[in-house]
Design an enzyme around this catalytic site. Structure first.
Site, PDB file in Angstrom:
ATOM      1  N   LYS A  52     -20.559 -76.044  -4.650  1.00 24.93           N
ATOM      2  CA  LYS A  52     -19.805 -77.344  -3.820  1.00 24.93           C
ATOM      3  C   LYS A  52     -20.709 -77.606  -2.708  1.00 24.93           C
ATOM      4  O   LYS A  52     -21.069 -78.568  -2.252  1.00 24.93           O
ATOM      5  CB  LYS A  52     -18.685 -76.947  -3.331  1.00 24.93           C
ATOM      6  CG  LYS A  52     -17.690 -77.168  -4.507  1.00 24.93           C
ATOM      7  CD  LYS A  52     -16.194 -76.400  -4.605  1.00 24.93           C
ATOM      8  CE  LYS A  52     -15.481 -76.356  -5.763  1.00 24.93           C
ATOM      9  NZ  LYS A  52     -14.090 -76.122  -5.555  1.00 24.93           N
ATOM     10  N   GLN A  96     -10.493 -72.345  -1.717  1.00 29.86           N
ATOM     11  CA  GLN A  96     -11.033 -72.064  -2.952  1.00 29.86           C
ATOM     12  C   GLN A  96      -9.889 -71.196  -3.461  1.00 29.86           C
ATOM     13  O   GLN A  96      -9.083 -70.195  -3.070  1.00 29.86           O
ATOM     14  CB  GLN A  96     -12.245 -71.447  -3.166  1.00 29.86           C
ATOM     15  CG  GLN A  96     -12.643 -71.014  -4.469  1.00 29.86           C
ATOM     16  CD  GLN A  96     -13.153 -72.424  -5.227  1.00 29.86           C
ATOM     17  OE1 GLN A  96     -13.271 -73.661  -4.717  1.00 29.86           O
ATOM     18  NE2 GLN A  96     -12.764 -72.315  -6.606  1.00 29.86           N
ATOM     19  N   ASP A 119      -8.877 -81.696  -2.128  1.00 27.05           N
ATOM     20  CA  ASP A 119      -8.462 -81.267  -3.605  1.00 27.05           C
ATOM     21  C   ASP A 119      -7.367 -81.744  -3.886  1.00 27.05           C
ATOM     22  O   ASP A 119      -7.031 -81.743  -5.131  1.00 27.05           O
ATOM     23  CB  ASP A 119      -8.108 -79.628  -3.599  1.00 27.05           C
ATOM     24  CG  ASP A 119      -9.275 -78.812  -4.019  1.00 27.05           C
ATOM     25  OD1 ASP A 119     -10.076 -79.245  -4.787  1.00 27.05           O
ATOM     26  OD2 ASP A 119      -9.435 -77.468  -3.582  1.00 27.05           O
TER      27      ASP A 119
END
Ligand code: GUN
Length: 295
Positions: A52, A96, A119
């Protein structure tokens, strides 16, 4: 059979975003800034977060990696979240998953400012998604929608069978495919570990989206001729003959199922690369929404 090439499509999307970044730079604007929080040293998570951050650099975004010890307390992590929420220099960030067992994942996700939640995991954004309002779509489902759209896969009136009800993939995917418009307008069956006779559903599905994490689960005799197959599985299967000691294996027995498919994603090179591209797209959107809010 046509391959839904996520690797190539993700590169296309990234180069479209890079063009946008160039325009922002040319007009003297501030480029999008994404931060990623990682707690602990799980190998797969480190790999994803590393990709990422590298992708940000590739397309000209600013990026920040926040690495925290897996012994961090929930309170200390919440303090970090508050700091990121208050950081005006940041357009969006992700935490994450999974998090260590002693940390309440829901509590952390709830603390993220929905405007920075690229997200799309915050209940406010998840709710907007279900209500067909503009918001950040979770990156993996968003990537699948893009693949369907860019390859012009027909979804209206089709029977879509989703396997797995995770909050990150299966559940949002089932909502997106049932929404009005394209891609969507599908009749959706969401199957999971308690579903009786999953094969009964997969055998009559027009579109199968599998996010189970069981290598080679979906076999040719479980699908009908002409099926569209989206494989979200990415299990590391030990393989001593491979330099890394493992191979990334999908949920689909590709050799068998691809012979009966009209469209199918490979693993690797299917859904995986799309996830990162869509996270970047969401970060660009976060920047635009921030400018609109401040206008
Ligand atoms: N873990 C597995 N997939 C994801 C994702 O898309 N976002 C985050 N934050 N964690 C994940």
């Amino acid at each position: 059979m046509q391959l839904l090439d996520g690797k190539k499509t993700a590169e296309d999307i990234k180069s479209e975003i890079a063009t946008e970044v160039q325009k922002i730079k040319n007009s003297g604007g501030k480029v999008p800034h994404l931060a990623a929080v990682i707690v602990g040293t799980d190998g797969a998570s480190l790999t994803y977060v590393g990709s990422k951050v590298r992708s940000c650099q590739q397309i000209g975004f600013e990026s920040t990696l926040v690495s925290l010890e897996d012994t961090i307390t929930e309170t200390a992590l919440l303090d970090k979240i508050k700091e990121l929420n208050a950081d005006d220099n940041l357009d969006g960030y992700i935490v994450q998953l999974p998090l260590p067992k002693h940390i309440d994942e829901q509590k952390i996700l709830m603390a993220i400012d929905p405007n920075k939640d690229v997200d799309g995991f915050h209940p406010a954004n998840f709710g907007k998604m279900a209500l067909e309002m503009e918001t950040f779509l979770p990156a993996t489902p968003f990537g699948i929608m893009q693949l369907l759209e860019r390859y012009k896969v027909e979804t209206s009136g089709k029977h879509t069978v989703v396997i797995g009800r995770s909050h990150i993939v299966g559940r949002p995917m089932s909502i997106l495919m049932s929404r009005k418009g394209y891609p969507g307008d599908s009749t959706v069956t969401l199957t999971h570990s308690r579903t009786k006779d999953i094969e009964k559903f997969t055998k009559e599905a027009d579109i199968i989206i599998t996010a189970l994490g069981v290598p080679n689960y979906l076999k040719a005799d479980m699908v009908k001729e002409g099926v569209v197959v989206i494989d979200v599985g990415i299990t590391r299967v030990p393989d001593a003959s491979h330099p890394k000691g493992y191979v990334i294996t999908g949920d689909v027995d590709f050799d068998g199922v691809s012979k009966k498919s009209s469209f199918i994603t490979p693993v690797p090179g299917g859904v995986g690369p799309m996830t990162i591209a869509m996270l970047l797209k969401n970060t660009l959107l976060a920047r635009e929404m921030k400018i609109a809010r401040n206008a």
